[in-house]
Structure formats: structure tokens, C-alpha cells
Design a protein around this motif. Structure first.
Motif, PDB file in Angstrom:
ATOM      1  N   VAL A  72       0.833  -1.207   0.000  1.00  0.00           N
ATOM      2  CA  VAL A  72       0.000   0.000   0.000  1.00  0.00           C
ATOM      3  C   VAL A  72       0.865   1.253   0.000  1.00  0.00           C
ATOM      4  O   VAL A  72       0.594   2.220  -0.717  1.00  0.00           O
ATOM      5  CB  VAL A  72      -0.959  -0.003   1.209  1.00  0.00           C
ATOM      6  CG1 VAL A  72      -1.644   1.347   1.360  1.00  0.00           C
ATOM      7  CG2 VAL A  72      -2.014  -1.096   1.051  1.00  0.00           C
ATOM      8  N   GLN A  73       1.937   1.229   0.767  1.00  0.00           N
ATOM      9  CA  GLN A  73       2.796   2.410   0.845  1.00  0.00           C
ATOM     10  C   GLN A  73       3.646   2.602  -0.406  1.00  0.00           C
ATOM     11  O   GLN A  73       4.076   3.716  -0.703  1.00  0.00           O
ATOM     12  CB  GLN A  73       3.693   2.315   2.073  1.00  0.00           C
ATOM     13  CG  GLN A  73       2.934   2.492   3.387  1.00  0.00           C
ATOM     14  CD  GLN A  73       3.867   2.619   4.568  1.00  0.00           C
ATOM     15  OE1 GLN A  73       4.593   1.691   4.893  1.00  0.00           O
ATOM     16  NE2 GLN A  73       3.855   3.760   5.216  1.00  0.00           N
ATOM     17  N   VAL A  99     -10.239   1.988  13.576  1.00  0.00           N
ATOM     18  CA  VAL A  99     -10.098   3.395  13.961  1.00  0.00           C
ATOM     19  C   VAL A  99     -10.062   4.281  12.725  1.00  0.00           C
ATOM     20  O   VAL A  99     -10.616   5.385  12.705  1.00  0.00           O
ATOM     21  CB  VAL A  99      -8.827   3.588  14.808  1.00  0.00           C
ATOM     22  CG1 VAL A  99      -8.496   5.076  14.952  1.00  0.00           C
ATOM     23  CG2 VAL A  99      -9.010   2.965  16.183  1.00  0.00           C
ATOM     24  N   ASN A 100      -9.424   3.789  11.652  1.00  0.00           N
ATOM     25  CA  ASN A 100      -9.258   4.589  10.444  1.00  0.00           C
ATOM     26  C   ASN A 100     -10.261   4.229   9.347  1.00  0.00           C
ATOM     27  O   ASN A 100     -10.084   4.627   8.198  1.00  0.00           O
ATOM     28  CB  ASN A 100      -7.832   4.423   9.902  1.00  0.00           C
ATOM     29  CG  ASN A 100      -6.800   5.064  10.811  1.00  0.00           C
ATOM     30  OD1 ASN A 100      -6.560   6.261  10.738  1.00  0.00           O
ATOM     31  ND2 ASN A 100      -6.214   4.270  11.683  1.00  0.00           N
ATOM     32  N   LEU A 137      -6.454   5.472   4.860  1.00  0.00           N
ATOM     33  CA  LEU A 137      -5.806   4.189   4.626  1.00  0.00           C
ATOM     34  C   LEU A 137      -4.305   4.282   4.893  1.00  0.00           C
ATOM     35  O   LEU A 137      -3.732   3.452   5.610  1.00  0.00           O
ATOM     36  CB  LEU A 137      -6.063   3.738   3.179  1.00  0.00           C
ATOM     37  CG  LEU A 137      -5.297   2.507   2.696  1.00  0.00           C
ATOM     38  CD1 LEU A 137      -5.662   1.280   3.518  1.00  0.00           C
ATOM     39  CD2 LEU A 137      -5.551   2.269   1.217  1.00  0.00           C
ATOM     40  N   LEU A 138      -3.678   5.296   4.333  1.00  0.00           N
ATOM     41  CA  LEU A 138      -2.230   5.446   4.495  1.00  0.00           C
ATOM     42  C   LEU A 138      -1.846   5.718   5.947  1.00  0.00           C
ATOM     43  O   LEU A 138      -0.800   5.274   6.424  1.00  0.00           O
ATOM     44  CB  LEU A 138      -1.727   6.570   3.585  1.00  0.00           C
ATOM     45  CG  LEU A 138      -1.806   6.257   2.079  1.00  0.00           C
ATOM     46  CD1 LEU A 138      -1.545   7.513   1.263  1.00  0.00           C
ATOM     47  CD2 LEU A 138      -0.819   5.159   1.706  1.00  0.00           C
ATOM     48  N   GLU A 139      -2.714   6.432   6.660  1.00  0.00           N
ATOM     49  CA  GLU A 139      -2.456   6.694   8.079  1.00  0.00           C
ATOM     50  C   GLU A 139      -2.485   5.401   8.884  1.00  0.00           C
ATOM     51  O   GLU A 139      -1.629   5.161   9.737  1.00  0.00           O
ATOM     52  CB  GLU A 139      -3.493   7.672   8.620  1.00  0.00           C
ATOM     53  CG  GLU A 139      -3.283   8.052  10.082  1.00  0.00           C
ATOM     54  CD  GLU A 139      -4.322   9.037  10.588  1.00  0.00           C
ATOM     55  OE1 GLU A 139      -4.468   9.145  11.823  1.00  0.00           O
ATOM     56  OE2 GLU A 139      -4.978   9.688   9.754  1.00  0.00           O
ATOM     57  N   ALA A 140      -3.477   4.553   8.604  1.00  0.00           N
ATOM     58  CA  ALA A 140      -3.577   3.278   9.312  1.00  0.00           C
ATOM     59  C   ALA A 140      -2.367   2.406   9.041  1.00  0.00           C
ATOM     60  O   ALA A 140      -1.799   1.789   9.946  1.00  0.00           O
ATOM     61  CB  ALA A 140      -4.851   2.547   8.899  1.00  0.00           C
ATOM     62  N   VAL A 141      -1.950   2.345   7.778  1.00  0.00           N
ATOM     63  CA  VAL A 141      -0.811   1.502   7.398  1.00  0.00           C
ATOM     64  C   VAL A 141       0.487   2.037   7.991  1.00  0.00           C
ATOM     65  O   VAL A 141       1.324   1.284   8.484  1.00  0.00           O
ATOM     66  CB  VAL A 141      -0.726   1.401   5.864  1.00  0.00           C
ATOM     67  CG1 VAL A 141       0.570   0.723   5.440  1.00  0.00           C
ATOM     68  CG2 VAL A 141      -1.922   0.621   5.330  1.00  0.00           C
ATOM     69  N   ALA A 142       0.666   3.360   7.962  1.00  0.00           N
ATOM     70  CA  ALA A 142       1.881   3.958   8.505  1.00  0.00           C
ATOM     71  C   ALA A 142       2.006   3.687  10.005  1.00  0.00           C
ATOM     72  O   ALA A 142       3.104   3.458  10.522  1.00  0.00           O
ATOM     73  CB  ALA A 142       1.899   5.461   8.238  1.00  0.00           C
ATOM     74  N   ILE A 178      -0.435  -1.610  19.246  1.00  0.00           N
ATOM     75  CA  ILE A 178       0.256  -2.677  18.546  1.00  0.00           C
ATOM     76  C   ILE A 178       1.734  -2.326  18.458  1.00  0.00           C
ATOM     77  O   ILE A 178       2.110  -1.258  17.982  1.00  0.00           O
ATOM     78  CB  ILE A 178      -0.323  -2.890  17.142  1.00  0.00           C
ATOM     79  CG1 ILE A 178      -1.780  -3.360  17.242  1.00  0.00           C
ATOM     80  CG2 ILE A 178       0.494  -3.907  16.354  1.00  0.00           C
ATOM     81  CD1 ILE A 178      -2.490  -3.456  15.919  1.00  0.00           C
ATOM     82  N   THR A 179       2.592  -3.231  18.952  1.00  0.00           N
ATOM     83  CA  THR A 179       4.037  -3.052  18.882  1.00  0.00           C
ATOM     84  C   THR A 179       4.599  -4.037  17.866  1.00  0.00           C
ATOM     85  O   THR A 179       4.274  -5.223  17.906  1.00  0.00           O
ATOM     86  CB  THR A 179       4.698  -3.310  20.251  1.00  0.00           C
ATOM     87  OG1 THR A 179       4.144  -2.416  21.221  1.00  0.00           O
ATOM     88  CG2 THR A 179       6.201  -3.096  20.176  1.00  0.00           C
TER      89      THR A 179
END
Length: 272
Positions: A72-73, A99-100, A137-142, A178-179
Motif C-alpha cells: 500500500v505504501q 479506527v481509520n 488508509l495510508l495513516e492506518a498503514v503507517a 500494537i508493537t
């Protein structure tokens, strides 16, 4: 703009052939969906998505090399289609997606859930805020990858996102966050009831997962089970000491001593 009555052009991305076939059959059964390509890895998907410009991509999260999150990124923003993530691990990223407002389906995929995901895709494609959706989407993935697209592109060009089918990071959900712990930093893992204690760089991370499930995420060339409740990083073993009753004690580079039970003593061959 794709309307609700139009056929959705779809690409399936999953490294497991049976998973791709099962998803294709379910999508074809639902109708109004055309699977225009199937991809077995992130590199192939990157090329196909840019070339074919699908409406929606069903994207497996955990793939060797370029993972679903990495992909995605790496995609150009103007070529970013609707993404529905597919995962077998509900603890992996579901919270960040919810959340996103990012959609996902869990393996094994249920047809009703799949149908709802497609309904959401059609609604989003018919809206006027596609740019805002891409940002969500990009915020969640980042949040999950903790790596910038620029770093990922450099790693891809350098061949670092290659062929291992084991994830480079283990996702550990605890206390609402999440870590991502790099696998190479794990010293050893032991079980505590229904939880696994992952020891890495002097810290202990607790995750709710079975020993078998966690073992499947770890490269056996590096990690071996030495007890029914213990997995060790072979690269951390400094000494092997014979003990009574056919058992061994392993001394790690950090001074930790672990017991290898008799039933696992054949694992000694992996240490030499």
C-alpha cells in the motif's frame, strides 16, 4: 466513477494458491465482480495494480518480502484503489483499521462478510472524498509499519524485501496498542498459560497466541523449540551444557539459562 450497478474490477493478492482460488470462487458467486488478475506476491501486485487500475484489491497482509502493508505504501497515490485487507490474525491490525475506517475480512472468509465489504467499496467509490479515504488508509498503514514509503522504496530497490515467507516483524497487541518487534531482536519466547512472553532486547512483550501459531511465524533456521513451552533464537545460544536425565541447559549471550527437555534433545544439531 464506478457506480453501484457497475462491475467491480478486482485483483486478488495472496501468496497461498488455495486462498486465492477460494476467494475468487466466492467473489464470482456474488456476481457484479470481475477478477482481472491474481498475484502471488507484492512485487507482482505492484506492477499489476499500476498497469490494470482495478477498482478494488483484496490484499493479504502477511506475505513474504513485500507485505500487504508495504505494498500500500509503495503504490503511487494516484493509482491507489480501494483496499480490502485479508488476514488470518484478527489481533494483527484490526484495531488500527477500525479506527481509520479501513475495511478488512478475516480468514476463513465468510460470504456475508465479503458481500458487506463489497457494498462498502461501492459506497466509497460513489463518494466525493476519495482523497480523504486514501489518507485514512495510508495513516492506518503507517501506524503499523512504522516505515516511510521512501525507506520501503529504498529497501525494495536494494533487494531487502526478498523471498522469506516469514515476517520480519511480529505484531504484538497489548493495552490497546500494537508493537512491531523485529524477529531478529527476539532472544527467546516462553509460554505463560494462554499467553506468550516474547523476550527481546531486555524487554518482555506479552501476546495472546498459541505456541504453535507463533512458531509458524518464525524462521526455523533461526528459531527452534527446545521445550513444550520455550522457543529460542539459535543465534543467541552461547553455551550448551549437558544436565541430568538427558536434558541440556542453554546459556544465552545475555546470560539467561534455558532448559532443553529430553524430548527436544535432537534439536542440538541445529546449534552447530
Amino acid at each position: 466513477m464506478t457506480g453501484s450497478s457497475d462491475i467491480l474490477k478486482t485483483i486478488i493478492v495472496d501468496d497461498e494458491p488455495l486462498a486465492r482460488r477460494g476467494l475468487r470462487l466466492r467473489l464470482e458467486h456474488l456476481g457484479d465482480v470481475e477478477v482481472i488478475a491474481e498475484c502471488s506476491n507484492g512485487r507482482e501486485a505492484l506492477e499489476q495494480i499500476v498497469a490494470l487500475r482495478p477498482d478494488v484489491v483484496f490484499l493479504d497482509i502477511q506475505m513474504p518480502g513485500v507485505s500487504g502493508l508495504d505494498l500500500v505504501q509503495l503504490l503511487p497515490r494516484e493509482d491507489l484503489p480501494q483496499i480490502v485487507f485479508v488476514t488470518a490474525y484478527d489481533q494483527y491490525a484490526v484495531e488500527a483499521f477500525e479506527v481509520n475506517a479501513v475495511d478488512y475480512v478475516l480468514k476463513p472468509i465468510e460470504e456475508d462478510r465479503l458481500s458487506r465489504a463489497l457494498d462498502k467499496v461501492r459506497i466509497k467509490l460513489g463518494s466525493e472524498n476519495l482523497a480523504a479515504q486514501r489518507e485514512q488508509l495510508l495513516e492506518a498503514v503507517a501506524d503499523l509499519t512504522q516505515e516511510s514509503p521512501q525507506v520501503l522504496e529504498e529497501r525494495l530497490a536494494a533487494g531487502e524485501l526478498g523471498g522469506s515467507r516469514y515476517p520480519e516483524k511480529i505484531a504484538i497487541k497489548d493495552s490497546g496498542k500494537i508493537t512491531l518487534v523485529p524477529s531478529r531482536e527476539i532472544d527467546w519466547i516462553d509460554a505463560a498459560g494462554d499467553y506468550m512472553c516474547v523476550h527481546a532486547k531486555g524487554e518482555t512483550h506479552v501476546m495472546r497466541i498459541t505456541m504453535k501459531e507463533l512458531e509458524q511465524q518464525l524462521d526455523p533456521k533461526i528459531f527452534q523449540r527446545i521445550h513444550r513451552s520455550t522457543i529460542v533464537n539459535l543465534q543467541r545460544v552461547q553455551e550448551i551444557c549437558a544436565h541430568i536425565n538427558g536434558e541440556y541447559h542453554l546459556v544465552l549471550s545475555n546470560g539467561e539459562r534455558l532448559k532443553m527437555s529430553r524430548s527436544y534433545k535432537n534439536k542440538v544439531q541445529h546449534f552447530v
